[in-house]
Design a protein around this motif. Structure first.
Motif, PDB file in Angstrom:
ATOM      1  N   ARG A 222       0.837  -1.217   0.000  1.00 47.45           N
ATOM      2  CA  ARG A 222       0.000   0.000   0.000  1.00 47.45           C
ATOM      3  C   ARG A 222       0.865   1.258   0.000  1.00 47.45           C
ATOM      4  N   ALA A 223       2.103   1.123   0.524  1.00 46.08           N
ATOM      5  CA  ALA A 223       3.019   2.270   0.539  1.00 46.08           C
ATOM      6  C   ALA A 223       3.832   2.341  -0.761  1.00 46.08           C
ATOM      7  N   GLY A 224       3.560   1.413  -1.702  1.00 51.04           N
ATOM      8  CA  GLY A 224       4.216   1.481  -3.010  1.00 51.04           C
ATOM      9  C   GLY A 224       5.437   0.580  -3.148  1.00 51.04           C
ATOM     10  N   LEU A 225       5.621  -0.373  -2.224  1.00 51.66           N
ATOM     11  CA  LEU A 225       6.800  -1.246  -2.290  1.00 51.66           C
ATOM     12  C   LEU A 225       6.418  -2.670  -2.699  1.00 51.66           C
ATOM     13  N   VAL A 226       7.258  -3.246  -3.556  1.00 53.13           N
ATOM     14  CA  VAL A 226       7.112  -4.648  -3.955  1.00 53.13           C
ATOM     15  C   VAL A 226       8.047  -5.469  -3.075  1.00 53.13           C
ATOM     16  N   THR A 227       7.516  -6.516  -2.455  1.00 54.58           N
ATOM     17  CA  THR A 227       8.340  -7.347  -1.567  1.00 54.58           C
ATOM     18  C   THR A 227       8.726  -8.636  -2.277  1.00 54.58           C
ATOM     19  N   GLU A 228      10.034  -8.922  -2.265  1.00 50.49           N
ATOM     20  CA  GLU A 228      10.544 -10.186  -2.809  1.00 50.49           C
ATOM     21  C   GLU A 228      11.185 -10.972  -1.672  1.00 50.49           C
ATOM     22  N   ARG A 229      11.039 -12.291  -1.768  1.00 52.20           N
ATOM     23  CA  ARG A 229      11.700 -13.186  -0.798  1.00 52.20           C
ATOM     24  C   ARG A 229      12.881 -13.833  -1.491  1.00 52.20           C
ATOM     25  N   LEU A 230      14.015 -13.846  -0.802  1.00 53.90           N
ATOM     26  CA  LEU A 230      15.180 -14.553  -1.356  1.00 53.90           C
ATOM     27  C   LEU A 230      14.875 -16.043  -1.311  1.00 53.90           C
ATOM     28  N   THR A 231      14.874 -16.679  -2.493  1.00 57.22           N
ATOM     29  CA  THR A 231      14.426 -18.075  -2.531  1.00 57.22           C
ATOM     30  C   THR A 231      15.590 -19.064  -2.541  1.00 57.22           C
ATOM     31  N   THR A 232      16.812 -18.549  -2.676  1.00 53.74           N
ATOM     32  CA  THR A 232      17.958 -19.457  -2.829  1.00 53.74           C
ATOM     33  C   THR A 232      18.391 -20.089  -1.513  1.00 53.74           C
ATOM     34  N   ARG A 233      18.048 -19.464  -0.391  1.00 56.93           N
ATOM     35  CA  ARG A 233      18.515 -20.005   0.882  1.00 56.93           C
ATOM     36  C   ARG A 233      17.725 -19.395   2.044  1.00 56.93           C
ATOM     37  N   ALA A 284      14.337  -2.649 -12.509  1.00 55.83           N
ATOM     38  CA  ALA A 284      15.685  -2.299 -12.985  1.00 55.83           C
ATOM     39  C   ALA A 284      16.720  -3.317 -12.528  1.00 55.83           C
ATOM     40  N   LEU A 285      16.514  -3.909 -11.364  1.00 57.30           N
ATOM     41  CA  LEU A 285      17.520  -4.827 -10.807  1.00 57.30           C
ATOM     42  C   LEU A 285      16.811  -5.897  -9.967  1.00 57.30           C
ATOM     43  N   PRO A 286      16.562  -7.064 -10.589  1.00 60.26           N
ATOM     44  CA  PRO A 286      15.877  -8.121  -9.832  1.00 60.26           C
ATOM     45  C   PRO A 286      16.715  -8.558  -8.624  1.00 60.26           C
ATOM     46  N   LEU A 287      16.042  -9.150  -7.651  1.00 54.94           N
ATOM     47  CA  LEU A 287      16.708  -9.495  -6.383  1.00 54.94           C
ATOM     48  C   LEU A 287      17.934 -10.382  -6.597  1.00 54.94           C
TER      49      LEU A 287
END
Ligand code: SAM
Length: 294
Positions: A222-233, A284-287
């Motif tokens: 809602r504040a405009g941020l996309v959340t990604e989870r590090l999936t490698t570990r 611009a820069l994926p996790l």
């Protein structure tokens, strides 16, 4: 697991109570209680937070000539993340300095004064400007006195809105860091913080797998941020304090549909890393490219 004293019957999310070590005049009990449990999440945080800081600084043309990066460490305690972020020290160095000291070792204000010199001698060039927030006023007071935090606020945003002075200090924040805090703090704290920002900062949070981050990531969206989870570990946080805590964690994981194989079966809590950024930064820069070493 045997022989480690913790101080209560547990939180409502299954974790042992450590309140007695959270708000002392100096960090000796904190480190000496957590060292036998191999508490290590701030050490993982050091590598991740520094990588994110580098990316933020590159984005704005590099660190030369720009003002120090503005970081807020939530649940900052005695300034452990600030110590690791801004100084040439490891968590093992901190355990050596604070745990297992004798009864004659000076504590409180005298320790904070000695620490000010200790950290000043190890300050990294281009150190960030770090504001710490924690409900434990003595811990925050120590961290400021030791020179670890530029600003420290004893605040419990689960219970009350951010004071105007805190809100003013937060504006301009570029990165929020959290280790060991989510669960104690919920989306309520993030909502009150984000009321203070005119532009949303990046958020990097290590979150126990026993705890859902969904309410926080929904709020951040809602504040405009996309959340990604590090999936490698995942990242080891610490050993379970005792069998009751292990059992409660396994039950909490089962309720979330998670199994312990390859993770908590090793006797440690495991945390996941969540990074929240504006959609344009994510595009611009994926996790995976942002944190290639992980
Ligand atoms: C496990 S410690 C983590 C401290 C530090 N970040 C670390 O990784 O070593 C949890 C911290 O959360 C703080 N805390 C608990 N409830 C809080 C609240 N409602 N608001 C702010 N801080 C809180 C405690 O005082 C404690 O310092």
């Amino acid at each position: 697991m045997a022989g480690v004293a913790h101080t209560g019957t547990g939180t409502d999310w299954g974790k042992a109570h450590f309140e007695a070590i959270y708000n002392c005049p100096d960090p000796r009990r904190y480190y000496s209680t957590l060292q036998p449990l191999e508490y290590q999440i701030p050490q993982h945080g050091q590598a991740v937070f520094r990588a994110l800081a580098d990316a933020l600084q590159c984005r704005s043309g590099g660190s030369a000539g720009r003002p120090p990066l503005r970081v807020v460490d939530l649940c900052c305690s005695y300034g452990v993340n600030a110590a690791l972020f801004n100084h040439e020290v490891t968590l093992d160095d901190l355990y050596r300095r604070y745990a297992g000291t004798g009864p004659d070792t000076p504590g409180g204000d005298r320790l904070a004064k000695a620490d000010r010199a200790f950290y000043a001698a190890r300050r990294r060039p281009g150190a960030a400007r770090i504001t710490g927030i924690d409900a434990a006023e003595h811990a925050v007071g120590y961290a400021v006195a030791a020179g670890l935090l530029d600003r420290g606020f004893a605040a419990n945003l689960e219970d009350e809105a951010a004071a105007p002075e805190l809100c003013r200090a937060l504006d301009g924040t570029e990165l929020i860091t959290v280790t060991g805090g989510v669960g104690y703090i919920t989306a309520r704290t993030f909502a009150r913080l984000f009321d203070c920002f005119s532009a949303p900062p990046w958020v990097a949070a290590f979150v126990l797998r026993t705890v859902s981050y969904r309410p926080v990531s929904t709020l951040l969206a809602r504040a405009g941020l996309v959340t990604e989870r590090l999936t490698t570990r995942t990242f080891r946080q610490r050993r379970f304090a005792d069998e009751a805590e292990r059992r409660a964690a396994v039950e909490a994981l089962a309720r979330r549909g998670l199994t312990v194989g390859g993770k908590e079966a090793d006797g440690f809590y495991h945390a996941e890393l969540y990074v929240s950024r504006p959609a344009a930064d994510v595009a611009a820069l994926p996790l995976a490219e942002l944190l290639p070493a992980f």
